[in-house]
Design a protein around this motif. Sequence first.
Motif, PDB file in Angstrom:
ATOM      1  N   ILE A 180      28.995  11.684  33.094  1.00 36.26           N
ATOM      2  CA  ILE A 180      28.324  10.386  33.015  1.00 36.26           C
ATOM      3  C   ILE A 180      28.515   9.635  34.331  1.00 36.26           C
ATOM      4  O   ILE A 180      29.638   9.348  34.743  1.00 36.26           O
ATOM      5  CB  ILE A 180      28.886   9.540  31.849  1.00 36.26           C
ATOM      6  N   GLY A 181      27.426   9.306  34.997  1.00 34.72           N
ATOM      7  CA  GLY A 181      27.486   8.511  36.224  1.00 34.72           C
ATOM      8  C   GLY A 181      28.115   9.218  37.409  1.00 34.72           C
ATOM      9  O   GLY A 181      28.738   8.582  38.255  1.00 34.72           O
ATOM     10  N   ARG A 222      27.504   2.012  39.155  1.00 33.43           N
ATOM     11  CA  ARG A 222      26.820   3.270  38.849  1.00 33.43           C
ATOM     12  C   ARG A 222      27.277   3.808  37.492  1.00 33.43           C
ATOM     13  O   ARG A 222      26.461   4.222  36.661  1.00 33.43           O
ATOM     14  CB  ARG A 222      27.111   4.290  39.944  1.00 33.43           C
ATOM     15  N   ALA A 225      26.109   1.506  34.486  1.00 31.38           N
ATOM     16  CA  ALA A 225      24.690   1.723  34.165  1.00 31.38           C
ATOM     17  C   ALA A 225      24.498   3.034  33.414  1.00 31.38           C
ATOM     18  O   ALA A 225      23.714   3.113  32.455  1.00 31.38           O
ATOM     19  CB  ALA A 225      23.875   1.721  35.462  1.00 31.38           C
ATOM     20  N   ALA A 226      25.217   4.065  33.828  1.00 33.19           N
ATOM     21  CA  ALA A 226      25.103   5.385  33.159  1.00 33.19           C
ATOM     22  C   ALA A 226      25.656   5.335  31.745  1.00 33.19           C
ATOM     23  O   ALA A 226      25.100   5.955  30.834  1.00 33.19           O
ATOM     24  CB  ALA A 226      25.825   6.438  33.972  1.00 33.19           C
ATOM     25  N   ILE A 228      25.703   2.683  29.783  1.00 32.04           N
ATOM     26  CA  ILE A 228      24.719   1.942  28.983  1.00 32.04           C
ATOM     27  C   ILE A 228      23.545   2.857  28.619  1.00 32.04           C
ATOM     28  O   ILE A 228      23.098   2.909  27.460  1.00 32.04           O
ATOM     29  CB  ILE A 228      24.222   0.701  29.744  1.00 32.04           C
ATOM     30  N   GLU A 229      23.075   3.613  29.602  1.00 27.09           N
ATOM     31  CA  GLU A 229      21.956   4.536  29.362  1.00 27.09           C
ATOM     32  C   GLU A 229      22.322   5.602  28.340  1.00 27.09           C
ATOM     33  O   GLU A 229      21.494   6.014  27.524  1.00 27.09           O
ATOM     34  CB  GLU A 229      21.535   5.186  30.678  1.00 27.09           C
ATOM     35  N   ALA A 230      23.591   6.033  28.357  1.00 29.08           N
ATOM     36  CA  ALA A 230      24.051   7.063  27.411  1.00 29.08           C
ATOM     37  C   ALA A 230      24.430   6.501  26.051  1.00 29.08           C
ATOM     38  O   ALA A 230      24.790   7.253  25.141  1.00 29.08           O
ATOM     39  CB  ALA A 230      25.241   7.812  28.014  1.00 29.08           C
ATOM     40  N   GLY A 231      24.340   5.179  25.915  1.00 23.86           N
ATOM     41  CA  GLY A 231      24.599   4.558  24.612  1.00 23.86           C
ATOM     42  C   GLY A 231      26.048   4.203  24.325  1.00 23.86           C
ATOM     43  O   GLY A 231      26.412   3.967  23.179  1.00 23.86           O
TER      44      GLY A 231
END
Length: 232
Positions: A180-181, A222, A225-226, A228-231
């Motif tokens: 992640i990220g 970075r 944000a990753a 958040i995108e991954a939930g």
Amino acid sequence: MHQRKPSLIEIPEDMPGSRNLRDQIYGQIKRRILSGRIAPGEHLREKALCEELEVSRTPLREALNRLGNEDLVIFRPHCGYLAAPISAEEARRLQELRRIVESKVAALAAVKASEEDIKLFRAAAEMPEIKAGDDASFVAFCQANARFHLLLAQCVDNHFLEQIVMSSLDQYQRPAYLGIGRVTDHKKPSKCHHDIVDAIEARDPTKAEVVMCGHVIGGSERIIAALIEAGY
């Protein structure tokens, strides 16, 4: 002499017989949590761990409680021990901590570092190349990054600061070990590291603080944000 808790890069892969049993168990479980082999939120089944590590329940629980004091393990009644979860909110908190502490460490290094220290910083500043799809190269990158930050903290000669820096950096890198990220290019962090060393070598604590602050914020944003995108 104060005994600092080991960072991920300092925990050996194996369990050499010469080490204290409790330290062996602690090191094995800590490495697995930090490297993602034990997933965030995963239930740590005592019976299975005792059988796998060939230890009794008492030293295992001592190790788990020790990791609980480092916020890597949590205990829930009627559920038992769990690997601490990760989240974007926790990553934000870590960013705040690292921004405050590591910026000041860099400023102190600009005042306290010896010429030999600076040579070590410069050698450690260049990060290894990350090869696409190669987990081993990314792990090597994470370890090299941690070593650079560890060297800065060690030169300040304050075990409280050193412990905070390494503990928070280990936590910060947990999402990256899970994919992640992740950084995809070693060039930008390498440049940031060299810029930090430049400021330290120039004996400019203000610039060292500012550059380190930007370095910490950039990497953290970075990962946040990753997450958040991954939930998370």
